[in-house]
Design a protein around this motif. Structure first.
Motif, mmCIF file in Angstrom:
data_model
loop_
_atom_site.group_PDB
_atom_site.id
_atom_site.type_symbol
_atom_site.label_atom_id
_atom_site.label_comp_id
_atom_site.label_asym_id
_atom_site.label_seq_id
_atom_site.Cartn_x
_atom_site.Cartn_y
_atom_site.Cartn_z
ATOM 1 N N SER A 172 58.996 45.294 20.215
ATOM 2 C CA SER A 172 57.621 45.617 20.638
ATOM 3 C C SER A 172 57.237 44.743 21.843
ATOM 4 O O SER A 172 56.608 45.215 22.800
ATOM 5 C CB SER A 172 56.638 45.334 19.506
ATOM 6 N N GLU A 177 51.775 57.802 22.973
ATOM 7 C CA GLU A 177 52.723 56.944 22.249
ATOM 8 C C GLU A 177 53.120 57.615 20.937
ATOM 9 O O GLU A 177 52.282 57.929 20.102
ATOM 10 C CB GLU A 177 52.159 55.542 21.942
ATOM 11 N N GLY A 201 54.935 57.028 17.423
ATOM 12 C CA GLY A 201 55.298 55.901 16.548
ATOM 13 C C GLY A 201 54.517 54.653 16.907
ATOM 14 O O GLY A 201 55.078 53.605 17.201
ATOM 15 N N CYS A 202 53.172 54.750 16.806
ATOM 16 C CA CYS A 202 52.321 53.662 17.322
ATOM 17 C C CYS A 202 52.287 52.421 16.439
ATOM 18 O O CYS A 202 51.908 51.342 16.907
ATOM 19 C CB CYS A 202 50.902 54.179 17.572
ATOM 20 N N GLY A 203 52.678 52.528 15.160
ATOM 21 C CA GLY A 203 52.689 51.343 14.286
ATOM 22 C C GLY A 203 51.315 50.690 14.227
ATOM 23 O O GLY A 203 50.306 51.318 13.904
ATOM 24 N N ASP A 261 51.646 58.689 14.757
ATOM 25 C CA ASP A 261 52.659 58.083 13.895
ATOM 26 C C ASP A 261 52.812 58.994 12.684
ATOM 27 O O ASP A 261 51.857 59.644 12.267
ATOM 28 C CB ASP A 261 52.239 56.671 13.450
ATOM 29 N N ILE A 262 54.008 58.996 12.133
ATOM 30 C CA ILE A 262 54.239 59.810 10.930
ATOM 31 C C ILE A 262 53.576 59.176 9.715
ATOM 32 O O ILE A 262 53.273 59.839 8.730
ATOM 33 C CB ILE A 262 55.756 60.008 10.707
ATOM 34 N N SER A 286 51.320 62.524 13.012
ATOM 35 C CA SER A 286 52.188 63.593 13.518
ATOM 36 C C SER A 286 53.637 63.173 13.368
ATOM 37 O O SER A 286 53.987 62.020 13.619
ATOM 38 C CB SER A 286 51.857 63.853 15.004
ATOM 39 N N ASP A 287 54.468 64.102 12.969
ATOM 40 C CA ASP A 287 55.915 63.872 12.945
ATOM 41 C C ASP A 287 56.398 64.192 14.361
ATOM 42 O O ASP A 287 56.377 65.356 14.780
ATOM 43 C CB ASP A 287 56.537 64.816 11.902
ATOM 44 N N LEU A 288 56.782 63.182 15.092
ATOM 45 C CA LEU A 288 57.061 63.307 16.532
ATOM 46 C C LEU A 288 55.929 64.101 17.188
ATOM 47 O O LEU A 288 54.784 63.718 17.083
ATOM 48 C CB LEU A 288 58.443 63.933 16.767
ATOM 49 N N ASN A 311 58.848 53.400 20.882
ATOM 50 C CA ASN A 311 59.663 52.280 20.402
ATOM 51 C C ASN A 311 60.268 52.791 19.109
ATOM 52 O O ASN A 311 59.667 52.706 18.043
ATOM 53 C CB ASN A 311 58.797 51.038 20.172
ATOM 54 N N LEU A 315 66.657 61.487 14.917
ATOM 55 C CA LEU A 315 65.235 61.463 15.269
ATOM 56 C C LEU A 315 65.059 61.273 16.783
ATOM 57 O O LEU A 315 64.238 61.945 17.415
ATOM 58 C CB LEU A 315 64.539 60.328 14.512
HETATM 59 C C1 SAM Z 1 59.872 50.368 15.535
HETATM 60 S S1 SAM Z 1 58.287 50.905 14.951
HETATM 61 C C2 SAM Z 1 57.312 50.676 16.446
HETATM 62 C C3 SAM Z 1 55.863 50.414 16.149
HETATM 63 C C4 SAM Z 1 55.037 50.019 17.373
HETATM 64 N N1 SAM Z 1 55.048 51.054 18.388
HETATM 65 C C5 SAM Z 1 55.529 48.711 17.971
HETATM 66 O O1 SAM Z 1 56.104 48.758 19.079
HETATM 67 O O2 SAM Z 1 55.360 47.659 17.336
HETATM 68 C C6 SAM Z 1 58.532 52.678 14.872
HETATM 69 C C7 SAM Z 1 57.318 53.491 14.429
HETATM 70 O O3 SAM Z 1 57.711 54.877 14.454
HETATM 71 C C8 SAM Z 1 57.103 55.538 13.358
HETATM 72 N N2 SAM Z 1 57.870 56.766 13.082
HETATM 73 C C9 SAM Z 1 59.036 56.894 12.397
HETATM 74 N N3 SAM Z 1 59.427 58.179 12.366
HETATM 75 C C10 SAM Z 1 58.476 58.889 13.037
HETATM 76 C C11 SAM Z 1 58.296 60.268 13.322
HETATM 77 N N4 SAM Z 1 59.153 61.181 12.907
HETATM 78 N N5 SAM Z 1 57.205 60.646 14.035
HETATM 79 C C12 SAM Z 1 56.287 59.721 14.437
HETATM 80 N N6 SAM Z 1 56.396 58.397 14.190
HETATM 81 C C13 SAM Z 1 57.480 57.990 13.499
HETATM 82 C C14 SAM Z 1 57.119 54.524 12.246
HETATM 83 O O4 SAM Z 1 56.179 54.825 11.233
HETATM 84 C C15 SAM Z 1 56.822 53.217 13.019
HETATM 85 O O5 SAM Z 1 55.439 52.946 13.029
#
Ligand code: SAM
Length: 188
Positions: free
Chosen positions: A23, A42, A44-46, A65-66, A90-92, A106, A126
């Motif tokens: 990150s 973004e 996968g915003c975490g 984010d999923i 959202s899933d992707l 990320n 993915l």
């Molecule tokens: C490595 S973490 C990065 C989090 C944040 N962006 C950071 O840089 O600290 C990956 C993120 O991707 C999300 N994720 C995993 N699969 C996903 C999907 N199919 N669609 C959307 N988000 C997804 C996870 O829930 C997680 O929050």
């Protein structure tokens, strides 16, 4: 409750991916870009670190984010840090509409048993699915910033970008204990 600090940004990270080397590598790259007025997505915003940073750079940010906890966490952290971000589950790209100047991801790059709910699953499916769907969400001069690990299968990722008509370059790298992390920039 976990707290993470980056510059003036304070993040609460309960039950979501806690920002770490990957990150921060991404964040250091973003803070040197001119993002003013850019439309940024973004995936996968975490906890929201990257989206908040872009918003502070005066970009118009959509974050997904999923994991619904990550969406809530991003919205709460954005508010606490004085930023306005549109965030939803959202899933992707499944619920994403419209086009963007920059798409950030990320990616959850470790094999399944090394991470929890943020894992990508075995292999790089993915990430490949992400790459296949980028183009329709990018403006003609748009670009993708994707952070991956050397454990992901770099050649497969580069080939997938080539197949979609993208040129790629590595814009930041860091060697960690058992892997190297790379931030790839893909442009059309
Ligand atoms: C490595 S973490 C990065 C989090 C944040 N962006 C950071 O840089 O600290 C990956 C993120 O991707 C999300 N994720 C995993 N699969 C996903 C999907 N199919 N669609 C959307 N988000 C997804 C996870 O829930 C997680 O929050």
């Amino acid at each position: 409750m976990g707290k993470v600090f980056f510059r003036s940004i304070v993040l609460e990270t309960e039950e979501v991916y806690e920002p770490r080397e990957d990150s921060f590598l991404f964040a250091h790259f973003l803070e040197n870009l001119d993002l003013k007025g850019k439309k940024i997505l973004e995936i996968g915003c975490g906890s929201g670190l990257l989206s908040i940073l872009c918003s502070k750079g005066k970009a118009e940010v959509t974050a997904v984010d999923i994991n619904e906890k990550a969406v809530e966490c991003t919205l709460q952290n954005a508010e606490k840090n004085g930023c306005k971000i549109k965030a939803f589950q959202s899933d992707l790209f499944s619920f994403v509409q419209g086009k963007f100047d920059i798409i950030l991801f990320n990616s959850p790059y470790l094999p399944v048993d090394e991470e929890k709910e943020w894992s990508a699953g075995e292999g790089s499916e993915l990430i490949l699915k992400f790459i296949e769907n980028c183009k329709i969400h990018l403006f003609p001069n748009g670009r993708v910033l994707l952070l991956i690990s050397s454990l992901t299968g770099l050649e497969k990722v580069l080939q997938a970008f080539r197949q979609e008509g993208f040129k790629t370059k590595s814009v930041a790298e860091e060697s960690l204990f058992f892997e190297k992390i790379l931030l790839l920039e893909a442009s059309q």
